[in-house]
Design a protein around this motif. Structure first.
Motif, PDB file in Angstrom:
ATOM      1  N   ILE A  55       0.869  -1.183   0.000  1.00  0.00           N
ATOM      2  CA  ILE A  55       0.000   0.000   0.000  1.00  0.00           C
ATOM      3  C   ILE A  55       0.907   1.235   0.000  1.00  0.00           C
ATOM      4  O   ILE A  55       1.435   1.647   1.045  1.00  0.00           O
ATOM      5  N   CYS A  56       1.110   1.794  -1.179  1.00  0.00           N
ATOM      6  CA  CYS A  56       2.091   2.878  -1.341  1.00  0.00           C
ATOM      7  C   CYS A  56       1.445   4.229  -1.602  1.00  0.00           C
ATOM      8  O   CYS A  56       2.121   5.263  -1.565  1.00  0.00           O
ATOM      9  N   SER A  57       0.155   4.211  -1.920  1.00  0.00           N
ATOM     10  CA  SER A  57      -0.539   5.460  -2.212  1.00  0.00           C
ATOM     11  C   SER A  57      -1.981   5.337  -1.736  1.00  0.00           C
ATOM     12  O   SER A  57      -2.467   4.236  -1.441  1.00  0.00           O
ATOM     13  N   PHE A  58      -2.642   6.481  -1.685  1.00  0.00           N
ATOM     14  CA  PHE A  58      -4.047   6.507  -1.256  1.00  0.00           C
ATOM     15  C   PHE A  58      -4.892   5.598  -2.142  1.00  0.00           C
ATOM     16  O   PHE A  58      -5.772   4.878  -1.673  1.00  0.00           O
ATOM     17  N   ASP A  59      -4.602   5.603  -3.427  1.00  0.00           N
ATOM     18  CA  ASP A  59      -5.369   4.776  -4.368  1.00  0.00           C
ATOM     19  C   ASP A  59      -5.200   3.275  -4.105  1.00  0.00           C
ATOM     20  O   ASP A  59      -6.047   2.481  -4.501  1.00  0.00           O
ATOM     21  N   ASP A  60      -4.107   2.892  -3.463  1.00  0.00           N
ATOM     22  CA  ASP A  60      -3.876   1.468  -3.178  1.00  0.00           C
ATOM     23  C   ASP A  60      -4.783   0.944  -2.068  1.00  0.00           C
ATOM     24  O   ASP A  60      -4.948  -0.265  -1.930  1.00  0.00           O
ATOM     25  N   ILE A  61      -5.338   1.852  -1.273  1.00  0.00           N
ATOM     26  CA  ILE A  61      -6.131   1.436  -0.100  1.00  0.00           C
ATOM     27  C   ILE A  61      -7.263   0.492  -0.492  1.00  0.00           C
ATOM     28  O   ILE A  61      -7.555  -0.479   0.202  1.00  0.00           O
ATOM     29  N   LYS A  62      -7.880   0.769  -1.640  1.00  0.00           N
ATOM     30  CA  LYS A  62      -9.020  -0.052  -2.041  1.00  0.00           C
ATOM     31  C   LYS A  62      -8.641  -1.491  -2.388  1.00  0.00           C
ATOM     32  O   LYS A  62      -9.504  -2.354  -2.560  1.00  0.00           O
ATOM     33  N   LYS A  63      -7.333  -1.770  -2.482  1.00  0.00           N
ATOM     34  CA  LYS A  63      -6.917  -3.155  -2.722  1.00  0.00           C
ATOM     35  C   LYS A  63      -7.087  -4.014  -1.466  1.00  0.00           C
ATOM     36  O   LYS A  63      -7.173  -5.242  -1.554  1.00  0.00           O
ATOM     37  N   ILE A  64      -7.103  -3.362  -0.311  1.00  0.00           N
ATOM     38  CA  ILE A  64      -7.193  -4.105   0.949  1.00  0.00           C
ATOM     39  C   ILE A  64      -8.575  -4.736   1.048  1.00  0.00           C
ATOM     40  O   ILE A  64      -9.582  -4.052   0.882  1.00  0.00           O
ATOM     41  N   PRO A  65      -8.659  -6.040   1.297  1.00  0.00           N
ATOM     42  CA  PRO A  65      -9.974  -6.693   1.351  1.00  0.00           C
ATOM     43  C   PRO A  65     -10.855  -6.103   2.442  1.00  0.00           C
ATOM     44  O   PRO A  65     -10.375  -5.728   3.511  1.00  0.00           O
ATOM     45  N   LYS A  66     -12.139  -6.040   2.153  1.00  0.00           N
ATOM     46  CA  LYS A  66     -13.098  -5.533   3.123  1.00  0.00           C
ATOM     47  C   LYS A  66     -13.398  -6.609   4.165  1.00  0.00           C
ATOM     48  O   LYS A  66     -13.216  -7.803   3.933  1.00  0.00           O
ATOM     49  N   VAL A  67     -13.881  -6.129   5.294  1.00  0.00           N
ATOM     50  CA  VAL A  67     -14.342  -7.038   6.350  1.00  0.00           C
ATOM     51  C   VAL A  67     -15.850  -6.875   6.475  1.00  0.00           C
ATOM     52  O   VAL A  67     -16.360  -5.753   6.525  1.00  0.00           O
ATOM     53  N   GLU A  68     -16.553  -7.979   6.495  1.00  0.00           N
ATOM     54  CA  GLU A  68     -18.007  -7.954   6.688  1.00  0.00           C
ATOM     55  C   GLU A  68     -18.323  -8.474   8.088  1.00  0.00           C
ATOM     56  O   GLU A  68     -17.539  -9.221   8.684  1.00  0.00           O
ATOM     57  N   LYS A  69     -19.498  -8.094   8.556  1.00  0.00           N
ATOM     58  CA  LYS A  69     -19.908  -8.505   9.902  1.00  0.00           C
ATOM     59  C   LYS A  69     -19.948 -10.031  10.018  1.00  0.00           C
ATOM     60  O   LYS A  69     -19.589 -10.598  11.054  1.00  0.00           O
ATOM     61  N   SER A  70     -20.354 -10.699   8.952  1.00  0.00           N
ATOM     62  CA  SER A  70     -20.459 -12.161   8.986  1.00  0.00           C
ATOM     63  C   SER A  70     -19.092 -12.797   9.236  1.00  0.00           C
ATOM     64  O   SER A  70     -18.985 -13.845   9.876  1.00  0.00           O
ATOM     65  N   MET A  71     -18.020 -12.152   8.758  1.00  0.00           N
ATOM     66  CA  MET A  71     -16.673 -12.679   8.990  1.00  0.00           C
ATOM     67  C   MET A  71     -16.328 -12.593  10.471  1.00  0.00           C
ATOM     68  O   MET A  71     -15.701 -13.508  11.030  1.00  0.00           O
ATOM     69  N   MET A  72     -16.723 -11.499  11.096  1.00  0.00           N
ATOM     70  CA  MET A  72     -16.459 -11.346  12.528  1.00  0.00           C
ATOM     71  C   MET A  72     -17.229 -12.403  13.315  1.00  0.00           C
ATOM     72  O   MET A  72     -16.704 -12.999  14.261  1.00  0.00           O
ATOM     73  N   ARG A  73     -18.463 -12.671  12.932  1.00  0.00           N
ATOM     74  CA  ARG A  73     -19.252 -13.699  13.623  1.00  0.00           C
ATOM     75  C   ARG A  73     -18.547 -15.045  13.519  1.00  0.00           C
ATOM     76  O   ARG A  73     -18.520 -15.835  14.452  1.00  0.00           O
ATOM     77  N   GLY A  74     -17.943 -15.293  12.353  1.00  0.00           N
ATOM     78  CA  GLY A  74     -17.319 -16.588  12.108  1.00  0.00           C
ATOM     79  C   GLY A  74     -16.062 -16.835  12.940  1.00  0.00           C
ATOM     80  O   GLY A  74     -15.736 -17.971  13.249  1.00  0.00           O
ATOM     81  N   ILE A  75     -15.322 -15.783  13.282  1.00  0.00           N
ATOM     82  CA  ILE A  75     -14.050 -16.004  13.998  1.00  0.00           C
ATOM     83  C   ILE A  75     -14.196 -15.892  15.502  1.00  0.00           C
ATOM     84  O   ILE A  75     -13.266 -16.219  16.243  1.00  0.00           O
ATOM     85  N   GLN A  76     -15.338 -15.425  15.973  1.00  0.00           N
ATOM     86  CA  GLN A  76     -15.484 -15.224  17.413  1.00  0.00           C
ATOM     87  C   GLN A  76     -15.942 -16.506  18.115  1.00  0.00           C
ATOM     88  O   GLN A  76     -16.176 -17.527  17.475  1.00  0.00           O
TER      89      GLN A  76
END
Lengths: 442, 63
Positions: A55-76
């Motif tokens: 992540i070298c520029s502001f435009d690179d930020i969107k490459k980072i995968p999103k987190v959804e609430k369902s993912m949090m439910r799955g790891i807790q």
């Protein structure tokens, strides 16, 4: 000091290019933190073929995968119990447990360190200072002080600002109104549903005119409403007070606020949060004003369980103008416009429950409460609206106006059912007025 | 308005206070009141860092 307009006069008026640089550097900082301290985040990014160095520029930020609430439910519900792999600090550093309200499914647990809890009240301090809270305010907070974060941080922020805070938990609505009256409280914090409920109880059950109480400002949070013009007007007229919106979430933080200029929108606290708007259909990041999309948000300084590119499902749009208050923090126009999972198509037309609320509450002869029910008859969508007539108001005097306004504002026809005042369910905190029975196959 | 705050000078003081608190915390291993209160104070210092020190660290102050 009390005349100072901004909680942080430097950050809140930082030129846009410097603000963007601040956001990028803080994003890198929290990304590095999560990558090195959370197995969940590290695995998420490595699966996407990414490390923070990519992540070298502001435009690179969107490459980072999103987190959804369902993912949090799955790891807790796993070790470190009960938070699982997203926890970035030793368990003994977690000082505060909260959980989400569960209105969209299984609650998600939220750990915070003491630093995170200070951060919560710091973010709320931006909110309250912008809304005119000062050390001479006596703030009454009528909520349950329970497992949901709700107004806890608002309480601590009001104390930080030097206000006197009266915790109004446990008391019933009538007792709360009497306490507001007894103590000459100047401000309250509540959901729009409860603000209207208190006004209704005061006036119609206790013979107390809320506008004659000492309240001069109300901070609303927890559900949309304070940015819906007719709902805001109902609350302001009922209480004789200014009503300000705030939007926050357990898993995000206190990310936005309406200022005293009441610009028909809310400032994003862009020093503490990075907000991106994503097209609901294409996933493209929306930069320009006037296009609605889903909010993807990063809390730039939250350490126990970081919130990085969290897909909130809140629907927002940027305002084209900066606010006349002088803040360089952008506005989201009209506040949070709804939930992506609530905004749905009925008979091929996009429907927003907020648009219906605006119509219902703009008609004086209708009560505050209403319900929207969408179902199907065969293959055909149907939409029913239940409303209450105010006492001594007749259906015939209201019906045509209501139908015309609904058609104009939502492009749909409704089966409308009129009920006597007081017949529909009353809610104490958050209301759930929109029901889509097509999803439940009922 | 922003420059009369003297963010650089304020930041120097924040960093000094932080350093003292870090030292207090490391001195505090057998003294719970010192340990826990130093930790809490450091959390408050972090808020000063977010409000002021980041501006300096990221070179965002008016020149």
């Amino acid at each position: 000091m009390n005349h100072q307009k901004y909680w942080n006069p430097v950050l809140e008026t930082l030129p846009r290019e410097k603000l963007k640089l601040l956001q990028f550097k803080k994003f890198k900082r929290i990304l590095n933190w999560a990558y090195t301290h959370s197995k969940f985040h590290k695995a998420l990014y490595e699966t996407a073929g990414l490390t923070p160095d990519d992540i070298c520029s502001f435009d690179d930020i969107k490459k980072i995968p999103k987190v959804e609430k369902s993912m949090m439910r799955g790891i807790q519900n796993k070790d470190p119990f009960p938070y699982g792999d997203a926890l970035c600090v030793p368990l003994e550093e977690v000082s505060t447990f909260r959980q989400t309200s569960g209105t969209t499914g299984q609650p998600v647990y939220q750990p915070d360190t003491w630093q995170d809890w200070e951060w919560w009240s710091e973010c709320w301090s931006f909110v309250l200072w912008a809304q005119g809270y000062r050390p001479n305010d006596r703030v009454f907070i009528p909520f349950g002080y329970n497992i949901f974060v709700a107004f806890w941080a608002g309480h601590y922020a009001a104390e930080k600002l030097g206000c006197e805070v009266v915790p109004g938990g446990v008391l019933d609505t009538q007792s709360r109104i009497l306490k507001i009256q007894e103590l000459n409280a100047s401000a309250i914090m509540a959901t729009p549903t409860y603000v209207l409920r208190m006004a209704d109880v005061a006036k119609n059950k206790m013979g107390i005119e809320p506008s004659e109480l000492s309240i001069n400002k109300i901070t609303c949070a927890g559900e949309p409403g304070a940015s819906i013009p007719s709902t805001k007007k109902r609350m302001e007229d009922a209480w004789g007070a200014k009503v300000y919106d705030h939007s926050g979430a357990t898993e995000i933080g206190a990310w936005s606020y309406e200022c005293r200029n009441q610009p028909c929108g809310m400032h994003v606290n862009e020093a503490m949060f990075l907000v991106e708007i994503e097209d609901i259909d294409t996933g493209e990041i929306i930069e320009e004003a006037g296009r609605k999309g889903k909010m993807v948000i990063t809390a730039l300084d939250r350490v126990a369980q970081p919130c990085i590119r969290f897909d909130s499902k809140d629907v927002i749009e940027w305002d084209s103008e900066l606010c006349s208050c002088g803040r360089s923090f952008r506005l989201i126009k009209g506040g949070v416009l709804g939930r992506a999972d609530d905004i749905t198509k009925v008979k091929g037309v996009l429907l927003s429950p907020a648009a219906i609320e605006e119509v219902v509450r703009s008609i004086d002869g209708l009560g505050d409460e209403f319900e929207i029910i969408v179902d199907k008859q065969g293959d055909v969508d149907r939409i029913k609206l239940k409303v209450e007539l105010m006492p001594e108001v007749t259906r015939v005097s209201i019906e045509n106006q209501l139908k015309d306004q609904l058609r104009l504002k939502t492009n749909l026809g409704y089966r409308i059912e009129f009920y006597d005042y007081g017949s529909l369910p009353r809610y104490e905190v958050k209301a759930k007025r929109f029901k889509d029975l097509r999803k439940t196959n009922i | 308005m922003k420059n009369c705050l003297g963010v650089n000078g304020v930041n120097d003081k924040i960093l000094k206070v932080k350093q003292l608190l870090v030292e207090l915390e490391s001195d505090a291993k057998q003294f719970p009141a010192l340990d826990r209160n130093s930790k809490r104070a450091l959390a408050s210092i972090k808020m000063l860092e977010l409000n002021i020190s980041d501006i300096v660290a990221f070179d965002l102050a008016d020149s």
